[in-house]
Design an enzyme around this catalytic site. Structure first.
Site, PDB file in Angstrom:
ATOM      1  N   HIS A 124     -33.352  -9.240  -3.031  1.00  0.00           N
ATOM      2  CA  HIS A 124     -32.646  -8.866  -1.809  1.00  0.00           C
ATOM      3  C   HIS A 124     -33.763  -9.412  -0.603  1.00  0.00           C
ATOM      4  O   HIS A 124     -34.700  -8.806  -0.294  1.00  0.00           O
ATOM      5  CB  HIS A 124     -32.507  -7.246  -1.538  1.00  0.00           C
ATOM      6  CG  HIS A 124     -31.894  -7.131  -0.475  1.00  0.00           C
ATOM      7  ND1 HIS A 124     -30.749  -6.197  -0.194  1.00  0.00           N
ATOM      8  CD2 HIS A 124     -32.170  -7.583   1.163  1.00  0.00           C
ATOM      9  CE1 HIS A 124     -30.574  -6.135   1.115  1.00  0.00           C
ATOM     10  NE2 HIS A 124     -31.189  -6.994   1.898  1.00  0.00           N
TER      11      HIS A 124
ATOM     12  N   ASP B  12     -35.980  -6.740   0.898  1.00  0.00           N
ATOM     13  CA  ASP B  12     -35.204  -6.819   2.243  1.00  0.00           C
ATOM     14  C   ASP B  12     -36.130  -7.665   3.117  1.00  0.00           C
ATOM     15  O   ASP B  12     -35.966  -7.284   4.381  1.00  0.00           O
ATOM     16  CB  ASP B  12     -34.917  -5.243   2.470  1.00  0.00           C
ATOM     17  CG  ASP B  12     -34.014  -5.337   3.698  1.00  0.00           C
ATOM     18  OD1 ASP B  12     -33.139  -6.412   3.755  1.00  0.00           O
ATOM     19  OD2 ASP B  12     -33.698  -4.300   4.170  1.00  0.00           O
TER      20      ASP B  12
ATOM     21  N   HIS C  91     -31.626  -1.580  -1.105  1.00  0.00           N
ATOM     22  CA  HIS C  91     -32.721  -0.839  -0.274  1.00  0.00           C
ATOM     23  C   HIS C  91     -32.412   0.639  -0.178  1.00  0.00           C
ATOM     24  O   HIS C  91     -32.267   1.201   1.055  1.00  0.00           O
ATOM     25  CB  HIS C  91     -32.946  -1.695   1.174  1.00  0.00           C
ATOM     26  CG  HIS C  91     -31.724  -2.115   1.822  1.00  0.00           C
ATOM     27  ND1 HIS C  91     -30.621  -1.200   1.966  1.00  0.00           N
ATOM     28  CD2 HIS C  91     -31.074  -3.140   2.278  1.00  0.00           C
ATOM     29  CE1 HIS C  91     -29.860  -1.713   2.679  1.00  0.00           C
ATOM     30  NE2 HIS C  91     -30.140  -3.050   2.777  1.00  0.00           N
TER      31      HIS C  91
ATOM     32  N   HIS D 264     -24.845  -2.133   0.882  1.00  0.00           N
ATOM     33  CA  HIS D 264     -25.570  -1.601   1.943  1.00  0.00           C
ATOM     34  C   HIS D 264     -25.114  -0.136   2.295  1.00  0.00           C
ATOM     35  O   HIS D 264     -24.143   0.008   3.128  1.00  0.00           O
ATOM     36  CB  HIS D 264     -25.576  -2.236   3.345  1.00  0.00           C
ATOM     37  CG  HIS D 264     -26.422  -1.781   4.455  1.00  0.00           C
ATOM     38  ND1 HIS D 264     -27.520  -2.596   5.068  1.00  0.00           N
ATOM     39  CD2 HIS D 264     -26.477  -0.433   4.870  1.00  0.00           C
ATOM     40  CE1 HIS D 264     -28.153  -1.846   5.881  1.00  0.00           C
ATOM     41  NE2 HIS D 264     -27.569  -0.506   5.666  1.00  0.00           N
TER      42      HIS D 264
ATOM     43  N   LYS E  31     -21.456  -9.209  -0.707  1.00  0.00           N
ATOM     44  CA  LYS E  31     -22.227  -8.068  -0.170  1.00  0.00           C
ATOM     45  C   LYS E  31     -21.243  -7.321   0.739  1.00  0.00           C
ATOM     46  O   LYS E  31     -20.684  -7.827   1.404  1.00  0.00           O
ATOM     47  CB  LYS E  31     -23.311  -8.712   0.947  1.00  0.00           C
ATOM     48  CG  LYS E  31     -24.344  -7.902   1.595  1.00  0.00           C
ATOM     49  CD  LYS E  31     -25.133  -7.163   0.897  1.00  0.00           C
ATOM     50  CE  LYS E  31     -25.935  -6.014   1.826  1.00  0.00           C
ATOM     51  NZ  LYS E  31     -27.254  -6.448   2.638  1.00  0.00           N
TER      52      LYS E  31
ATOM     53  N   HIS F  91     -33.980 -12.078   3.248  1.00  0.00           N
ATOM     54  CA  HIS F  91     -33.178 -12.896   4.038  1.00  0.00           C
ATOM     55  C   HIS F  91     -33.908 -14.192   4.366  1.00  0.00           C
ATOM     56  O   HIS F  91     -34.720 -14.244   5.066  1.00  0.00           O
ATOM     57  CB  HIS F  91     -33.062 -12.069   5.484  1.00  0.00           C
ATOM     58  CG  HIS F  91     -32.249 -10.648   5.067  1.00  0.00           C
ATOM     59  ND1 HIS F  91     -31.060 -10.576   5.570  1.00  0.00           N
ATOM     60  CD2 HIS F  91     -32.770  -9.467   4.639  1.00  0.00           C
ATOM     61  CE1 HIS F  91     -30.416  -9.476   5.171  1.00  0.00           C
ATOM     62  NE2 HIS F  91     -31.400  -8.735   4.830  1.00  0.00           N
TER      63      HIS F  91
HETATM   64  C1  NCD Z   1     -31.703  -6.943   7.810  1.00  0.00           C
HETATM   65  C2  NCD Z   1     -31.916  -8.042   8.854  1.00  0.00           C
HETATM   66  O1  NCD Z   1     -32.563  -8.064   9.623  1.00  0.00           O
HETATM   67  O2  NCD Z   1     -30.980  -9.189   8.499  1.00  0.00           O
HETATM   68  N1  NCD Z   1     -32.309  -5.864   8.356  1.00  0.00           N
HETATM   69  C3  NCD Z   1     -33.012  -4.812   8.163  1.00  0.00           C
HETATM   70  O3  NCD Z   1     -33.418  -4.044   8.751  1.00  0.00           O
HETATM   71  N2  NCD Z   1     -32.970  -4.563   6.810  1.00  0.00           N
HETATM   72  C4  NCD Z   1     -30.154  -6.447   7.408  1.00  0.00           C
HETATM   73  C5  NCD Z   1     -30.165  -5.486   6.554  1.00  0.00           C
HETATM   74  O4  NCD Z   1     -30.553  -5.796   5.277  1.00  0.00           O
HETATM   75  O5  NCD Z   1     -29.871  -4.478   6.771  1.00  0.00           O
HETATM   76 ZN    ZN Z   2     -31.147  -6.693   3.820  1.00  0.00          ZN
END
Ligand code: NCD
Ligand code: ZN
Length: 354
Positions: free
Chosen positions: A12, A259, A187, A144, A106, A14
């Site tokens: 997981h 995450d 998460h 989520h 997702k 980004h």
């Molecule tokens: C994530 C993001 O910034 O893309 N932020 C977070 O607080 N985890 C999005 C997400 O996974 O909720």
């Molecule tokens: Zn995330």
């Protein structure tokens, strides 16, 4: 003490979009990652499977190509889930599965987190055949798990919170309706979610981030350490203890997913972007949370390197990296502020060597 581990999958993360993507991917390569599941909350969202990007949506096919140009070829494998929206159809799932491009989808709670405004409620996909098609095709649902639209005490209160409520009031029904759907509870942050996952069938697993294993809401609030602000929020000690126990148990249902979520502007004049950046530092933080030693090395290896690929049916890497209990000051390729620096710490307790 030197611990040798197989290279691991961050299930997981980004990686975002544009020029900085290459640096974020590099930070992941630098921390021994051999693959990732790259989240689709780009702007616009990755909400179609095949074809070219448009102004309204991106496609899994194009996003995979973008990541390849930004360096993801160095990974053994990368999964790009489809962002579920009102426009998702069961045919997209069927065709995406046939072509092999679609491996996961997702679910974002509408307006619940960064770039989640395109998400629709669970009922949408329960009623329009999307979840049924995913279940038939063996496509993984990344959830989520926070109830959307709550505020005040219901959002984050003494008795309950948005995640608690989601795992008590929505997940049981979802699993009952689609008993074979493969789900990763992303998460997770609460004892409620840990218990739900533990007591469900083998098709239900969960990712756990380093920050939720290490910190509680007290760490966020004392000094208002906003680099620790991510969603779902860090919770209470009973929750952290439950997460740590689950991660350290060796149970195949629990695995690493950082995450890691870079934000170029974290705090603004009227709020704060949600997301912690752990690119370049995650195995060191996980080792810290475990208090990694000879006695729990096997469980650590399962959590970081084995359980995740096993759930997704990906082979475990035959390349390795090491962790040593020695302070380090890793530098990150991207301009993002790594979590420990954001928390005012200079050193990590562990050193990672490729
Ligand atoms: C994530 C993001 O910034 O893309 N932020 C977070 O607080 N985890 C999005 C997400 O996974 O909720
Ligand atoms: Zn995330």
């Amino acid at each position: 003490m030197i611990f040798e581990l197989p290279k691991w999958y961050d299930l997981h993360v980004h990686f975002r979009q544009g020029d900085s993507m290459a640096d974020y991917i590099q930070d992941h390569l630098n921390m021994g990652c051999c693959g990732a599941l790259a989240m689709p909350n780009t702007k616009p969202p990755v909400s179609h499977v095949h074809g070219k990007n448009t102004e309204e949506y991106w496609t899994v096919e194009s996003y995979l190509k973008d990541m390849e140009s930004a360096g993801s070829k160095a990974f053994d494998d990368i999964i790009a889930p489809l962002y579920l929206t009102n426009a998702t159809t069961k045919d997209m799932i069927i065709e995406g599965t046939k072509s092999g491009i679609l491996r996961a989808c997702k679910y974002y709670p509408p307006h619940g987190t960064t770039n989640s405004e395109h998400g629709a409620g669970l009922d949408t996909y329960i009623n329009n055949g999307v979840f049924a098609a995913m279940s038939d095709a063996g496509i993984v649902l990344n959830i989520h798990g926070e109830e959307h639209g709550l505020s005040g005490e219901e959002y984050f209160g003494e008795q309950s919170n948005a995640e608690d409520s989601f795992y008590k009031n929505h997940m049981p029904q979802l699993v009952e309706k689609f008993p074979n759907l493969k789900i990763v509870c992303e998460h997770i942050t609460t004892k409620t979610a840990v218990d739900f996952v533990k007591n469900s069938g083998n098709n239900i697993a969960a990712t756990i981030t380093p920050q939720h294993l290490l910190y509680t809401v007290a760490d966020l609030l004392q000094g208002l350490k906003y680099h620790l602000y991510c969603l779902p929020l860090v919770k209470f000690e009973k929750d952290r203890t439950a997460l740590l126990e689950a991660a350290k148990s060796g149970n195949v249902k629990f695995f690493a997913g950082t995450d890691s979520a870079p934000h170029t502007t974290k705090a603004t004049a009227c709020g704060c972007a949600a997301g912690c950046y752990t690119g370049g530092i995650a195995p060191q933080l996980y080792a810290d949370a475990f208090n990694l030693n000879e006695d729990n090395f096997d469980e650590f290896k399962k959590f970081l390197c084995l359980n995740g690929p096993q759930f997704y049916g990906i082979p475990v890497s035959n390349k390795t990296f090491t962790l040593t209990k020695k302070p380090s000051q890793p530098s990150v390729a991207s301009g993002a502020i790594p979590l420990h620096i954001g928390l005012g710490q200079k050193n990590l307790a562990w050193t990672l060597t490729l």
